[in-house]
Design a protein around this motif. Structure first.
Motif, PDB file in Angstrom:
ATOM      1  N   THR A 189       0.815  -1.052   0.177  1.00 26.23           N
ATOM      2  CA  THR A 189      -0.145  -0.210  -0.067  1.00 26.23           C
ATOM      3  C   THR A 189       0.651   1.330  -0.121  1.00 26.23           C
ATOM      4  O   THR A 189       0.557   2.185  -0.610  1.00 26.23           O
ATOM      5  CB  THR A 189      -0.864  -0.009   1.022  1.00 26.23           C
ATOM      6  N   PHE A 190       1.931   1.158   0.801  1.00 26.91           N
ATOM      7  CA  PHE A 190       2.617   2.293   0.923  1.00 26.91           C
ATOM      8  C   PHE A 190       3.573   2.870  -0.482  1.00 26.91           C
ATOM      9  O   PHE A 190       3.916   3.783  -0.579  1.00 26.91           O
ATOM     10  CB  PHE A 190       3.552   2.362   2.189  1.00 26.91           C
ATOM     11  N   GLY A 191       4.052   1.635  -0.979  1.00 28.76           N
ATOM     12  CA  GLY A 191       4.581   1.796  -2.345  1.00 28.76           C
ATOM     13  C   GLY A 191       3.842   2.627  -3.381  1.00 28.76           C
ATOM     14  O   GLY A 191       4.172   3.332  -3.957  1.00 28.76           O
ATOM     15  N   ARG A 192       2.588   2.016  -3.234  1.00 29.36           N
ATOM     16  CA  ARG A 192       1.739   2.868  -4.246  1.00 29.36           C
ATOM     17  C   ARG A 192       1.414   4.299  -3.768  1.00 29.36           C
ATOM     18  O   ARG A 192       1.181   5.103  -4.608  1.00 29.36           O
ATOM     19  CB  ARG A 192       0.387   2.094  -4.520  1.00 29.36           C
ATOM     20  N   GLN A 219      -3.161   5.060  -8.840  1.00 26.11           N
ATOM     21  CA  GLN A 219      -2.272   4.697  -7.627  1.00 26.11           C
ATOM     22  C   GLN A 219      -3.114   4.469  -6.513  1.00 26.11           C
ATOM     23  O   GLN A 219      -2.715   3.475  -5.677  1.00 26.11           O
ATOM     24  CB  GLN A 219      -1.138   5.629  -7.560  1.00 26.11           C
ATOM     25  N   LEU A 220      -4.054   5.155  -6.281  1.00 25.49           N
ATOM     26  CA  LEU A 220      -4.950   5.006  -5.087  1.00 25.49           C
ATOM     27  C   LEU A 220      -5.655   3.713  -5.131  1.00 25.49           C
ATOM     28  O   LEU A 220      -6.192   3.418  -3.915  1.00 25.49           O
ATOM     29  CB  LEU A 220      -5.712   6.547  -4.729  1.00 25.49           C
ATOM     30  N   TYR A 221      -6.403   3.735  -6.142  1.00 25.90           N
ATOM     31  CA  TYR A 221      -7.199   2.387  -6.310  1.00 25.90           C
ATOM     32  C   TYR A 221      -6.463   1.316  -5.910  1.00 25.90           C
ATOM     33  O   TYR A 221      -6.800   0.280  -5.407  1.00 25.90           O
ATOM     34  CB  TYR A 221      -7.528   2.375  -7.925  1.00 25.90           C
ATOM     35  N   GLU A 222      -5.201   1.198  -6.500  1.00 25.38           N
ATOM     36  CA  GLU A 222      -4.213   0.067  -6.264  1.00 25.38           C
ATOM     37  C   GLU A 222      -3.839   0.041  -4.909  1.00 25.38           C
ATOM     38  O   GLU A 222      -3.726  -1.101  -4.447  1.00 25.38           O
ATOM     39  CB  GLU A 222      -3.025   0.066  -7.311  1.00 25.38           C
ATOM     40  N   ALA A 223      -3.641   1.034  -4.118  1.00 25.61           N
ATOM     41  CA  ALA A 223      -3.147   1.074  -2.931  1.00 25.61           C
ATOM     42  C   ALA A 223      -4.407   0.388  -1.782  1.00 25.61           C
ATOM     43  O   ALA A 223      -4.203  -0.483  -0.982  1.00 25.61           O
ATOM     44  CB  ALA A 223      -2.857   2.612  -2.337  1.00 25.61           C
ATOM     45  N   PHE A 224      -5.538   0.843  -2.412  1.00 23.20           N
ATOM     46  CA  PHE A 224      -6.618   0.426  -1.745  1.00 23.20           C
ATOM     47  C   PHE A 224      -7.008  -0.967  -1.735  1.00 23.20           C
ATOM     48  O   PHE A 224      -7.230  -1.893  -0.764  1.00 23.20           O
ATOM     49  CB  PHE A 224      -8.027   1.109  -1.868  1.00 23.20           C
TER      50      PHE A 224
END
Length: 289
Positions: A155-158, A193-198
């Motif tokens: 999550t933090f990488g994204r 990027q936020l979609y992927e993080a979530f």
């Protein structure tokens, strides 16, 4: 409401990817997020060993993750070159591989530009296999130790990608879209990027963490992670802008989607093969664990 929408849509231009600088060296959020990600995986893995009576000592996660860090950096960079930037490598092999700029007769640190998740994953898998072999421990059990915590670290990488303003999404008319300064056009784009993080991060973490104690055999969690990540990433790629130098590589699928399809297939293979191995060892189906 309008003020919030305007703030949200222009948020990328308000973020500074550099935390602070010391001389010519800049400390960036992206690199810091890697450190945070490894710290989270380390702490949660230590927690599992202490509370779930797993057959590892407390120094095991630190030793294993040291190898994993090397696998991420080497695999991530080589994977990016192979999957996304091979033409650049052919034009400038040394400059592509090394994080230095040799222009104007001087050598300056330019940082690592371009990392591939799938390349990093392959690098970590190889590093963990070598580490497990060196320690004479089971490879799948070693990987399964870290798998439940891995998505939360990811999550933090994204989030680092988001602060960098890179890997933005495709153009949209939705109010959820954002203006990314480095995008080729001044249009609202999906904050992919936020979609992927979530979804690839938080949601997958909740699923794997909640079932970690119920895994029926070694390798099940690893295979499920590959299937879960590959499936979610495959669909999110429909909202993410394809890499400009590649575009769509197969029909209307991006390189990320092609790699995710392979990832899903490998995950299914690991689940099936590890189940067969566990059955022979008397583990699967409620046998001795």
């Amino acid at each position: 409401m309008y003020d919030f929408t305007a703030w949200w849509q222009h948020l990328p231009s308000q973020m500074n990817p550099v935390i602070f600088s010391v001389g010519s060296i800049a400390i960036r959020w992206y690199g810091t997020m890697y450190i945070v990600a490894f710290a989270i995986v380390y702490l949660l893995s230590r927690y599992r060993i202490a509370n779930e009576k797993l057959p590892f000592d407390k120094t095991f996660p630190g030793d294993a993750l040291t190898w994993a860090m090397g696998g991420v950096l080497i695999g991530g960079r080589l994977g990016y070159i192979l999957f996304y930037g091979f033409e650049w490598f052919l034009l400038d092999p040394i400059g592509t591989l090394l994080p230095f700029n040799f222009g104007s007769g001087a050598c300056a640190f330019s940082g690592i530009s371009g990392m591939s998740f799938h390349g990093g994953l392959i690098g970590v898998a190889i590093a963990m296999w070598l580490f497990a072999r060196k320690q004479q421990v089971d490879f799948l059990k070693t990987v399964d130790l870290f798998i439940p915590a891995l998505p939360l670290g990811y999550t933090f990488g994204r989030l680092g990608n988001f602060i960098n303003g890179e890997l933005y999404g495709r153009v949209t008319t939705s109010a959820i879209g954002m203006y990314f300064p480095d995008a080729p056009t001044v249009e609202l784009r999906h904050p992919s990027q936020l979609y992927e993080a979530f979804f690839e991060g938080i949601v997958l973490f909740v699923i794997l963490w909640s079932i970690r104690k119920k895994a029926p055999w070694p390798g099940f969690l690893s295979g499920l992670y590959l299937i879960g990540y590959g499936t979610v990433r495959f669909f999110i790629e429909f909202f993410r802008e394809p890499d400009a130098q590649l575009g769509f590589v197969f029909l209307n699928f991006s390189m990320g989607q092609v790699l995710c399809f392979i990832m899903i297939a490998v995950g299914v293979g690991i689940v099936l093969l590890s189940k067969q191995r566990a059955a022979k060892a008397g583990i699967a189906g409620g046998g001795k664990r």
